[in-house]
Motif scaffolding. Structure first.
Motif, PDB file in Angstrom:
ATOM      1  N   PHE A  92       0.818  -1.214   0.000  1.00  0.00           N
ATOM      2  CA  PHE A  92       0.000   0.000   0.000  1.00  0.00           C
ATOM      3  C   PHE A  92       0.852   1.264   0.000  1.00  0.00           C
ATOM      4  O   PHE A  92       0.512   2.256  -0.650  1.00  0.00           O
ATOM      5  CB  PHE A  92      -0.930   0.009   1.218  1.00  0.00           C
ATOM      6  N   SER A  93       1.952   1.250   0.736  1.00  0.00           N
ATOM      7  CA  SER A  93       2.832   2.417   0.776  1.00  0.00           C
ATOM      8  C   SER A  93       3.434   2.674  -0.603  1.00  0.00           C
ATOM      9  O   SER A  93       3.526   3.827  -1.061  1.00  0.00           O
ATOM     10  CB  SER A  93       3.943   2.205   1.807  1.00  0.00           C
ATOM     11  N   ASP A  94       3.825   1.596  -1.283  1.00  0.00           N
ATOM     12  CA  ASP A  94       4.341   1.734  -2.638  1.00  0.00           C
ATOM     13  C   ASP A  94       3.257   2.227  -3.590  1.00  0.00           C
ATOM     14  O   ASP A  94       3.510   3.047  -4.481  1.00  0.00           O
ATOM     15  CB  ASP A  94       4.897   0.391  -3.121  1.00  0.00           C
ATOM     16  N   PHE A  95       2.019   1.741  -3.379  1.00  0.00           N
ATOM     17  CA  PHE A  95       0.898   2.220  -4.197  1.00  0.00           C
ATOM     18  C   PHE A  95       0.715   3.722  -4.027  1.00  0.00           C
ATOM     19  O   PHE A  95       0.518   4.451  -5.000  1.00  0.00           O
ATOM     20  CB  PHE A  95      -0.392   1.496  -3.801  1.00  0.00           C
ATOM     21  N   LEU A  96       0.755   4.204  -2.784  1.00  0.00           N
ATOM     22  CA  LEU A  96       0.569   5.631  -2.535  1.00  0.00           C
ATOM     23  C   LEU A  96       1.663   6.442  -3.224  1.00  0.00           C
ATOM     24  O   LEU A  96       1.387   7.495  -3.812  1.00  0.00           O
ATOM     25  CB  LEU A  96       0.566   5.901  -1.029  1.00  0.00           C
ATOM     26  N   LYS A  97       2.885   5.950  -3.181  1.00  0.00           N
ATOM     27  CA  LYS A  97       3.987   6.643  -3.848  1.00  0.00           C
ATOM     28  C   LYS A  97       3.740   6.730  -5.350  1.00  0.00           C
ATOM     29  O   LYS A  97       3.921   7.796  -5.975  1.00  0.00           O
ATOM     30  CB  LYS A  97       5.304   5.914  -3.564  1.00  0.00           C
ATOM     31  N   GLN A  98       3.307   5.628  -5.943  1.00  0.00           N
ATOM     32  CA  GLN A  98       3.029   5.612  -7.381  1.00  0.00           C
ATOM     33  C   GLN A  98       1.823   6.481  -7.723  1.00  0.00           C
ATOM     34  O   GLN A  98       1.801   7.146  -8.762  1.00  0.00           O
ATOM     35  CB  GLN A  98       2.801   4.184  -7.850  1.00  0.00           C
ATOM     36  N   PHE A  99       0.817   6.462  -6.853  1.00  0.00           N
ATOM     37  CA  PHE A  99      -0.370   7.277  -7.104  1.00  0.00           C
ATOM     38  C   PHE A  99      -0.009   8.757  -7.145  1.00  0.00           C
ATOM     39  O   PHE A  99      -0.429   9.490  -8.057  1.00  0.00           O
ATOM     40  CB  PHE A  99      -1.429   7.023  -6.028  1.00  0.00           C
ATOM     41  N   LEU A 100       0.751   9.215  -6.172  1.00  0.00           N
ATOM     42  CA  LEU A 100       1.133  10.628  -6.126  1.00  0.00           C
ATOM     43  C   LEU A 100       1.969  11.006  -7.349  1.00  0.00           C
ATOM     44  O   LEU A 100       1.775  12.079  -7.942  1.00  0.00           O
ATOM     45  CB  LEU A 100       1.916  10.914  -4.843  1.00  0.00           C
ATOM     46  N   LYS A 101       2.865  10.129  -7.737  1.00  0.00           N
ATOM     47  CA  LYS A 101       3.696  10.406  -8.908  1.00  0.00           C
ATOM     48  C   LYS A 101       2.849  10.478 -10.174  1.00  0.00           C
ATOM     49  O   LYS A 101       2.997  11.397 -10.991  1.00  0.00           O
ATOM     50  CB  LYS A 101       4.769   9.324  -9.054  1.00  0.00           C
ATOM     51  N   THR A 102       1.945   9.520 -10.338  1.00  0.00           N
ATOM     52  CA  THR A 102       1.108   9.473 -11.539  1.00  0.00           C
ATOM     53  C   THR A 102       0.131  10.650 -11.579  1.00  0.00           C
ATOM     54  O   THR A 102      -0.188  11.163 -12.656  1.00  0.00           O
ATOM     55  CB  THR A 102       0.317   8.149 -11.582  1.00  0.00           C
ATOM     56  N   ALA A 103      -0.321  11.101 -10.420  1.00  0.00           N
ATOM     57  CA  ALA A 103      -1.244  12.234 -10.342  1.00  0.00           C
ATOM     58  C   ALA A 103      -0.508  13.580 -10.334  1.00  0.00           C
ATOM     59  O   ALA A 103      -1.128  14.625 -10.155  1.00  0.00           O
ATOM     60  CB  ALA A 103      -2.111  12.118  -9.097  1.00  0.00           C
ATOM     61  N   ASN A 104       0.808  13.538 -10.506  1.00  0.00           N
ATOM     62  CA  ASN A 104       1.646  14.748 -10.537  1.00  0.00           C
ATOM     63  C   ASN A 104       1.558  15.549  -9.243  1.00  0.00           C
ATOM     64  O   ASN A 104       1.483  16.783  -9.259  1.00  0.00           O
ATOM     65  CB  ASN A 104       1.270  15.631 -11.737  1.00  0.00           C
ATOM     66  N   ILE A 105       1.576  14.844  -8.125  1.00  0.00           N
ATOM     67  CA  ILE A 105       1.574  15.487  -6.816  1.00  0.00           C
ATOM     68  C   ILE A 105       2.953  15.284  -6.192  1.00  0.00           C
ATOM     69  O   ILE A 105       3.308  14.178  -5.781  1.00  0.00           O
ATOM     70  CB  ILE A 105       0.481  14.887  -5.907  1.00  0.00           C
ATOM     71  N   SER A 106       3.737  16.342  -6.129  1.00  0.00           N
ATOM     72  CA  SER A 106       5.101  16.235  -5.612  1.00  0.00           C
ATOM     73  C   SER A 106       5.181  16.551  -4.127  1.00  0.00           C
ATOM     74  O   SER A 106       6.034  16.026  -3.405  1.00  0.00           O
ATOM     75  CB  SER A 106       6.039  17.159  -6.389  1.00  0.00           C
TER      76      SER A 106
END
Length: 281
Positions: A92-106
Motif C-alpha cells: 500500500f505504501s508503494d501504491f501511494l507513492k506511485q499514485f502521487l507520482k502518476t497524479a503529478n503530486i510532488s
C-alpha cells in the motif's frame, strides 16, 4: 412546490460539479479517485480498511475551500481494481507513492484514517520530503489483538448483508445512534464486487503479519497531528500513547463522544481542528 424542487435539484447539480470522479492507471490497474478544489496546495486523504473515497464526503467540501483535495480508492478497495496480490503495508505504501507520482503530486498535506493512517505514517517515514504535514486518525499499526467491533466488521465484509453491515457500523461508531443507511448499502455493494473479499482478507493477514509500527515512527520528522475518538471500539484510544511517544513532533487531539471515524460523526469539529493544525494561510 415546483420552485422548491427545482432549487433542490439545482443545488444537487452544483454540489455534484464540485467533485470530479477521475481515473488513472498504475501498473495496469485502474485506480479511481475523487478531486475537488482548485488551490495550489494539495491535501490527500487516505481511507481505511474496506472503505472508499466517499468515507470522507462530509469533510471534503470543507477542505476544498482551502485545498485541492484528492481522495483515492486504495488499490483493492472501493471502485479501484482489485488484483490478486499480497496486500501488505509495503504494498500500500508503494501504491501511494506511485499514485502521487502518476497524479503529478510532488508535495502534499496527508491525512490517513485507520489502515490509511498506518499507510500514511509508513509512507511519510520513508518519503519525508513529500509530506508537508501529516494527520493520523486512529491509525492501525500497534494493535495486534482483535476487538469485538473489528470482528463484526470482518464478518460484515465476508457476509455483506444489511444486518451484518448495520451491526458493524453501529459498533464502530460507538455512539449507540443509528448509522446512515447509505453507508451500509454502499459497503454492501462494494464488498460484492469481484475480488473485494480476497483483497479485504489479504489486507487483514498483511496487518497481522506486519511488524509493529513503533520502530518506524521515530523516522517521521514531519509535523504530525494524531486524532482519536474517545469511544473508539475498533482501535481503543489507549493505543494513541505509542504514537505520541514515538513521533518527535506530534500534537494529540482527543475527540470526545466519537468512535472510530470522528470525521463522519463530528465533521465540523474535526475539520476545524485539522485546518487549525495545517494553518496554510
Amino acid at each position: 412546490m415546483i420552485a422548491k424542487l427545482t432549487k433542490t435539484y439545482l443545488l444537487m447539480i452544483i454540489e455534484a460539479k464540485m467533485v470530479d470522479e477521475k481515473f488513472l492507471q498504475i501498473d495496469g490497474n485502474k485506480i479511481r479517485y475523487l478531486e475537488s478544489g482548485n488551490s495550489d496546495k494539495t491535501l490527500v486523504l487516505i481511507h481505511g480498511l474496506g472503505a472508499s473515497a466517499e468515507r470522507w464526503d462530509k469533510v471534503m467540501p470543507i477542505f476544498a475551500e482551502e485545498f485541492r483535495v484528492v481522495i483515492p480508492d486504495l488499490i483493492g478497495f472501493g471502485y479501484s481494481d482489485k488484483p490478486l496480490a499480497d496486500y501488505t503495508i509495503d504494498f500500500f505504501s508503494d501504491f501511494l507513492k506511485q499514485f502521487l507520482k502518476t497524479a503529478n503530486i510532488s508535495n502534499t498535506f496527508l491525512i490517513g484514517s485507520s489502515l490509511g493512517g498506518q499507510i500514511s505514517a509508513e509512507f511519510t517515514a520513508a518519503n519525508p520530503d513529500t509530506v508537508e504535514k501529516l494527520v493520523l486518525v486512529s491509525p492501525s499499526g500497534v494493535m495486534k489483538q482483535s476487538t469485538p467491533a473489528l470482528d463484526a466488521y470482518i464478518m460484515a465484509a465476508l457476509y455483506p448483508n444489511e444486518q451484518n453491515a448495520t451491526n458493524a457500523f453501529e459498533l464502530m461508531e460507538g455512539s449507540g445512534e443509528s448509522v446512515d443507511q447509505r453507508i451500509v448499502s454502499s459497503f454492501i455493494e462494494r464488498m460484492q464486487l469481484p475480488n473485494a473479499k480476497l483483497a479485504f482478507m489479504s489486507t487483514i493477514l498483511g496487518l497481522k503479519n506486519a511488524e509493529i509500527i513503533t520502530k518506524k515512527l521515530p523516522s517521521i520528522l514531519t509535523q504530525t497531528m494524531l486524532i482519536w475518538g474517545s469511544d473508539d471500539p475498533v482501535i481503543p484510544i489507549h493505543h494513541a500513547d505509542d504514537f505520541v511517544s514515538s513521533i518527535k513532533d506530534c500534537r494529540f487531539v482527543r475527540m470526545d463522544g466519537c468512535g472510530h471515524t470522528p470525521y463522519v460523526q463530528d465533521p465540523h469539529t474535526f475539520s476545524e481542528k485539522v485546518l487549525d493544525f495545517l494553518d496554510v494561510n
